[in-house]
Design a protein around this motif. Structure first.
Motif, mmCIF file in Angstrom:
data_model
loop_
_atom_site.group_PDB
_atom_site.id
_atom_site.type_symbol
_atom_site.label_atom_id
_atom_site.label_comp_id
_atom_site.label_asym_id
_atom_site.label_seq_id
_atom_site.Cartn_x
_atom_site.Cartn_y
_atom_site.Cartn_z
ATOM 1 N N ARG A 439 -6.004 -17.988 -29.088
ATOM 2 C CA ARG A 439 -4.633 -18.324 -28.695
ATOM 3 C C ARG A 439 -4.398 -19.832 -28.713
ATOM 4 O O ARG A 439 -3.303 -20.298 -28.919
ATOM 5 C CB ARG A 439 -4.365 -17.778 -27.290
ATOM 6 C CG ARG A 439 -4.351 -16.264 -27.284
ATOM 7 C CD ARG A 439 -3.756 -15.737 -26.013
ATOM 8 N NE ARG A 439 -4.779 -15.625 -24.972
ATOM 9 C CZ ARG A 439 -4.526 -15.169 -23.759
ATOM 10 N NH1 ARG A 439 -3.296 -14.846 -23.425
ATOM 11 N NH2 ARG A 439 -5.483 -15.075 -22.868
ATOM 12 N N LEU A 440 -5.489 -20.567 -28.479
ATOM 13 C CA LEU A 440 -5.365 -22.022 -28.431
ATOM 14 C C LEU A 440 -6.590 -22.627 -29.098
ATOM 15 O O LEU A 440 -7.721 -22.252 -28.786
ATOM 16 C CB LEU A 440 -5.286 -22.483 -26.969
ATOM 17 C CG LEU A 440 -5.410 -23.988 -26.720
ATOM 18 C CD1 LEU A 440 -4.173 -24.723 -27.219
ATOM 19 C CD2 LEU A 440 -5.616 -24.267 -25.238
ATOM 20 N N LEU A 441 -6.377 -23.521 -30.028
ATOM 21 C CA LEU A 441 -7.497 -24.208 -30.683
ATOM 22 C C LEU A 441 -7.474 -25.674 -30.272
ATOM 23 O O LEU A 441 -6.434 -26.341 -30.371
ATOM 24 C CB LEU A 441 -7.364 -24.124 -32.211
ATOM 25 C CG LEU A 441 -8.030 -22.957 -32.915
ATOM 26 C CD1 LEU A 441 -7.759 -23.026 -34.404
ATOM 27 C CD2 LEU A 441 -9.535 -22.942 -32.656
ATOM 28 N N LEU A 442 -8.639 -26.173 -29.809
ATOM 29 C CA LEU A 442 -8.765 -27.585 -29.475
ATOM 30 C C LEU A 442 -9.549 -28.233 -30.606
ATOM 31 O O LEU A 442 -10.707 -27.877 -30.841
ATOM 32 C CB LEU A 442 -9.505 -27.748 -28.140
ATOM 33 C CG LEU A 442 -8.894 -26.956 -26.981
ATOM 34 C CD1 LEU A 442 -9.856 -26.891 -25.806
ATOM 35 C CD2 LEU A 442 -7.578 -27.584 -26.552
ATOM 36 N N LEU A 443 -8.928 -29.139 -31.333
ATOM 37 C CA LEU A 443 -9.558 -29.682 -32.535
ATOM 38 C C LEU A 443 -9.851 -31.161 -32.323
ATOM 39 O O LEU A 443 -8.950 -31.993 -32.276
ATOM 40 C CB LEU A 443 -8.621 -29.508 -33.735
ATOM 41 C CG LEU A 443 -8.116 -28.084 -33.941
ATOM 42 C CD1 LEU A 443 -6.885 -28.064 -34.811
ATOM 43 C CD2 LEU A 443 -9.213 -27.226 -34.538
ATOM 44 N N ASP A 444 -11.125 -31.483 -32.171
ATOM 45 C CA ASP A 444 -11.533 -32.872 -31.964
ATOM 46 C C ASP A 444 -11.991 -33.429 -33.321
ATOM 47 O O ASP A 444 -13.083 -33.117 -33.779
ATOM 48 C CB ASP A 444 -12.663 -32.927 -30.926
ATOM 49 C CG ASP A 444 -12.993 -34.340 -30.508
ATOM 50 O OD1 ASP A 444 -12.448 -35.282 -31.111
ATOM 51 O OD2 ASP A 444 -13.795 -34.500 -29.573
ATOM 52 N N HIS A 445 -11.175 -34.195 -33.958
ATOM 53 C CA HIS A 445 -11.477 -34.774 -35.260
ATOM 54 C C HIS A 445 -11.985 -33.737 -36.256
ATOM 55 O O HIS A 445 -13.091 -33.855 -36.776
ATOM 56 C CB HIS A 445 -12.512 -35.890 -35.115
ATOM 57 C CG HIS A 445 -12.001 -37.047 -34.339
ATOM 58 N ND1 HIS A 445 -12.103 -37.123 -32.966
ATOM 59 C CD2 HIS A 445 -11.371 -38.169 -34.719
ATOM 60 C CE1 HIS A 445 -11.553 -38.236 -32.552
ATOM 61 N NE2 HIS A 445 -11.099 -38.905 -33.579
ATOM 62 N N PRO A 446 -11.153 -32.713 -36.528
ATOM 63 C CA PRO A 446 -11.635 -31.615 -37.384
ATOM 64 C C PRO A 446 -11.916 -32.032 -38.820
ATOM 65 O O PRO A 446 -12.592 -31.317 -39.532
ATOM 66 C CB PRO A 446 -10.486 -30.604 -37.328
ATOM 67 C CG PRO A 446 -9.280 -31.406 -36.975
ATOM 68 C CD PRO A 446 -9.768 -32.509 -36.095
ATOM 69 N N THR A 447 -11.413 -33.183 -39.265
ATOM 70 C CA THR A 447 -11.649 -33.567 -40.664
ATOM 71 C C THR A 447 -12.611 -34.738 -40.772
ATOM 72 O O THR A 447 -12.735 -35.333 -41.832
ATOM 73 C CB THR A 447 -10.326 -33.960 -41.351
ATOM 74 O OG1 THR A 447 -9.732 -35.033 -40.622
ATOM 75 C CG2 THR A 447 -9.361 -32.801 -41.391
ATOM 76 N N ARG A 448 -13.313 -35.060 -39.669
ATOM 77 C CA ARG A 448 -14.212 -36.210 -39.713
ATOM 78 C C ARG A 448 -15.302 -36.008 -40.764
ATOM 79 O O ARG A 448 -15.956 -34.971 -40.818
ATOM 80 C CB ARG A 448 -14.866 -36.419 -38.350
ATOM 81 C CG ARG A 448 -15.905 -37.527 -38.373
ATOM 82 C CD ARG A 448 -16.452 -37.819 -37.006
ATOM 83 N NE ARG A 448 -15.461 -38.532 -36.197
ATOM 84 C CZ ARG A 448 -15.662 -38.896 -34.941
ATOM 85 N NH1 ARG A 448 -16.799 -38.606 -34.363
ATOM 86 N NH2 ARG A 448 -14.737 -39.544 -34.280
ATOM 87 N N GLY A 449 -15.470 -37.002 -41.598
ATOM 88 C CA GLY A 449 -16.552 -36.962 -42.578
ATOM 89 C C GLY A 449 -16.287 -36.052 -43.762
ATOM 90 O O GLY A 449 -17.172 -35.827 -44.577
#
Lengths: 519, 331
Positions: A439-449
């Motif tokens: 229901r909720l996604l927490l994305l911490d720098h999902p595209t890092r690197g």
């Protein structure tokens, strides 16, 4: 000891030669060009600011200057002389020293021991510490910067600001190795300091300029402009220009840092159409913890809310706290009307919250485990009947997601660490999707690197999920990404959510609008 | 004894080829190959060795070691270590001897339950108080030894009623010792339970990367306590096997099994840093260690040198299997 000292007299370097010069420095890492021909000049007795976004190549450049990174091509000149820097000791011999972002002092030694550590000189005779000499040496160093720290105080009893003074005093030991004015590099020196301490540091930097050259790196552009004489800007591993600090505005600097904007079309894809709901999916009220205070946040179903803030704004910890991975001291979090238990990650998972950590290799995935086992690690129910694992059920499920997300892997049994970064990240994302209950996604720098292609794929996936009604909190890798992907942006500063900026598809704010709020 | 999943660099490599898979299969059979080679070498050294009698005797001797190593393997897979197994096993032999007159046939169950509870307590101390498992179980080792000495008056206690343990001294089909069959059953049952439930995923994730496991919502704390509980229960079961052979309980009876048990685990190829390994590997490791132990006198080495052998085996096996890319600072 150094090439400078062995040079025959008479062969003087012209007085105009800069203290330090970098010409066409190149450094490749697998898949990334960290430095792509950087030029940089540090004059004598000046404070040079170095600005650039995350990934612009600042850290790699600094590491190359102190011999921690060996460049693939390019030259480094010190006072008109070409040098090769193989180690920190090499750099010190040429009068270059660095105060590291993560403080490099040994906490259980005294300030004096730390200052002379590695360059004890007369402080050690016949392998035995001579405390009086050491103390005198340390005192000399502290006197140079006019600090009143007790050299015999244990380092961990000192404040952050005092420890930084000790670091600077330590770095100035390189003066003993060369007869020339040193070059001191300060990497993000203000990120852990209070505003009063920052003032003290700036006084110190101006004092250093009297007898040294200083390279000053900071995320906060107003600081850079305040303390520096000149600012050089890096972008994508290249030098893109420099300005005298006296007549530059943060806005101008920032334009140089981010370059031309808005060529990436998936950014500006229309935000998910959603019916107006009476109640947000996630309601956070007064959330407080170690590094953040009184944070309020609403996220609606199908909405992507970006949180932006400089290093130390506390946004990463807010993200972890919502997942139960960071302790909170006060506040309430409600998801779809039900109060969330923030005591642990299992409760968050059960409530339909997913978290993609910034450190993919150490926290996001279990490297040696297979793609299949990584994908079903959280939602074990999706591959089991009761408590029993059904391999065929797992295989079917995993293969379906490998196909849906076009994950490139030899097969589902391959260890995830053998995949490329983008495909690893897709598996990590799939982990929260396999059960269809997120229901909720927490994305911490999902595209890092990730490289450009992999980034677009992740963006597309996130858009698709938003379209299906998943609420998302996004800590983006760059301001551009935050603006492009978010429907709404919350600005955090010093642990508080200070402002909220709407970012609809037809009315995106500019990075400058945000920077104004961040600093 | 290279273990592929551990030694491979953590980078995106080329797709797995058939040959690489074959190579990996081969290396996971290394402990078994070592076992066969050892058996062959001993037969060459003493042609009389490869007889049914001596093999049966070796299997019987190995049973308590297999059980101890199997239990402790679970803790190692989670990334910890259980140094208390041998001391707990000794304590359990004393429990058995003391409780038998009162509890009769229930003694076996009571002893295993008691050691399981003690193991669980160590696990809880490790997880809740956040103390390294090495320290918790080193403390446990000392405490259990002392308790065993106190309640036994520092001497062996004879077990007069041999009926309760008699079944363990039987032979299945006249050749396979019952104790060994029970040890095999422990390995099979625990392995099957792991394989057929999410437990294996959770244990491996915990061992490879505890923070990743936690952030994936795996019940890391519960899994660790469970591993210590099973390790404790295995110590109790091994104790009953020892009593069935020695007809007594003694406060130091199993103390010399700690090093062989750790050696069995690492010789099997289970990574001491956690994550990689299995109970089957420890079974093979335990058999290798037992054969070495039995074989030393055959090749003319006095058994006093045994401890040197275990020490050397442990260091050498870890040197071969340790993934130094994972452990950046070796303490």
């Amino acid at each position: 000891m150094t090439t400078n000292l062995t040079r025959p007299p008479g062969q003087r370097v012209p007085a105009t030669a800069p203290a330090l010069e970098v010409r066409g420095l190149v450094k490749h890492y697998p898949g990334v060009k960290a430095l792509d021909g950087v030029d940089l000049v540090v004059r004598r007795n000046e404070v040079l600011g170095l600005a650039g976004e995350n990934g612009a190549g600042k850290s790699t450049l600094l590491k190359a200057l102190v011999g921690l990174v060996r460049p693939d091509a390019g030259e480094i000149w010190v006072r008109g002389e070409k040098v090769r820097l193989g180690s920190i000791a090499d750099a010190a011999d040429h009068g270059i020293g660095m105060v590291f972002q993560e403080q490099s002092l040994v906490p259980n030694l005294t300030a004096a021991e730390n200052i002379v550590l590695g360059s004890e000189g007369p402080g050690v005779r016949h392998g035995i510490y001579r405390w009086n000499t050491m103390r005198r040496l340390a005192q000399e160093q502290l006197d140079k910067i006019g600090s009143h720290i007790d050299p015999l105080a244990r380092t961990d009893s000192l404040s952050f600001a005092d420890r930084q003074m000790v670091e600077i005093a330590k770095v100035l030991r390189i003066e003993e190795r060369t007869s020339h004015p040193p070059v001191i590099i300060l990497d993000e020196p203000t990120s852990v300091l209070e505003s009063k301490e920052i003032e003290t540091l700036f006084t110190q930097v101006r004092r250093l300029r009297e007898f040294a050259s200083v390279v000053f790196v900071s995320h906060r552009l107003d600081e850079v402009l305040d303390v520096c004489d000149r600012v050089a800007v890096l972008r994508g591993g290249r030098s893109v220009g420099e300005v005298p600090a006296a007549d530059a505005a943060p806005a101008e600097l920032h334009r140089m840092m981010i370059g031309s904007t808005g060529s990436d079309d998936h950014y500006h894809g229309a935000a998910a159409e959603r019916p107006d709901e009476p109640r947000p999916r996630l309601v956070v009220r007064g959330l407080s913890g170690r590094t953040f205070r009184d944070v309020d946040l609403d996220v609606h179903a199908g909405e992507i809310v970006g949180i932006v803030g400089v290093h130390g704004s506390g946004r990463e910890d807010v993200c972890r706290a919502l997942f139960g991975a960071e302790p909170t001291t006060a506040g309430e979090v409600v998801l779809d009307g039900a109060r969330l238990d923030l005591s642990g990650t299992r409760a968050a998972c059960a409530a339909g919250i997913g978290y993609v950590p910034a450190e993919r290799k150490t926290e996001g995935m279990v490297g040696p485990m297979s793609v299949a086992d990584n994908m079903t690690l959280t939602k074990q129910g999706s591959r089991c009947t009761g408590p029993v694992v059904r391999p065929r059920k797992q295989a079917k499920l995993v293969d379906r997601w490998i196909e849906r997300l076009s994950i490139r892997t030899p097969d589902r049994g391959t260890a995830i660490q053998r995949l490329s970064g983008g495909n690893q990240q897709k598996v990590v994302l799939a982990r929260w999707l396999v059960a269809g209950d997120v229901r909720l996604l927490l994305l911490d720098h999902p595209t890092r690197g990730l490289d450009v292609g992999a980034r677009s794929e992740v963006y597309r996936l996130l858009r698709e999920l938003a379209g299906q009604g998943v609420a998302m909190v996004l800590l983006a890798d760059s301001l551009e990404e935050a603006i492009g992907m978010s429907d709404r942006i919350v600005v955090m500063s010093d642990g508080r959510a200070t402002t909220e900026v709407a970012a609809p598809a037809d009315g995106k704010p500019t990075p400058l609008d945000l920077v104004k709020e961040m600093v | 004894m290279s273990t592929p999943a551990v030694t491979e660099p953590a980078v995106a490599g080329p797709p797995v080829t058939g040959r690489a898979v074959a190579g990996r299969r081969l290396t996971s059979f290394m402990p078994v190959i070592a076992l066969v080679v050892l058996l062959a070498a001993l037969t060459v050294a003493d042609p009389g060795f490869l007889t049914l009698n001596s093999l049966t005797a070796a299997a019987r001797t190995s049973a308590p070691l297999v059980v101890l190593a199997a239990g402790a393997t679970l803790v190692v897979l989670c990334g910890g270590i259980d140094l208390s197994i041998a001391a707990l096993c000794s304590l359990a032999t004393v429990f058995f001897a003391l409780w038998l007159p009162d509890l009769g046939g229930l003694t076996t169950v009571a002893v295993v339950a008691a050691t399981a509870a003690i193991g669980a307590a160590q696990g809880v101390a490790h997880v809740l108080l956040r103390i390294p498992s090495f320290i918790v179980t080193l403390g446990g080792l000392s405490i259990f030894s002392a308790i065993a000495l106190v309640i036994s008056d520092a001497g062996p206690i004879r077990v007069v009623d041999r009926d309760v343990t008699h079944w363990l001294t039987l032979y299945v089909g006249g050749v396979v010792p019952m104790a060994f069959v029970v040890a095999l059953l422990v390995v099979v049952v625990v392995s099957l339970v792991l394989r057929s439930t999410p437990l294996e995923s959770w244990i491996r994730a915990t061992g490879y990367s505890e923070s990743a496991a936690r952030l994936a919502g795996a019940p890391v704390d519960v899994v660790k306590v469970a591993a210590f509980t099973v390790s404790g229960a295995c110590a109790g079961l091994a104790a009953i096997m020892l009593v069935s052979r020695n007809f007594s309980g003694s406060p130091t009876m199993a103390d010399n099994l700690l090093l062989p048990a750790v050696a069995a685990i690492v010789v099997g190829g289970t990574a001491i840093t956690g994550g990689h390994g299995s109970l089957w590997r420890s079974l093979a490791g335990a058999l290798v260690v037992t054969l070495l132990r039995v074989g030393l006198p055959i090749v003319g080495v006095p058994s006093a040198y045994e401890q040197i052998l275990y020490g050397a085996i442990i260091v050498a096996a870890v040197a071969l299997t340790l993934d130094r890319s994972k452990v950046q600072i070796i303490k």
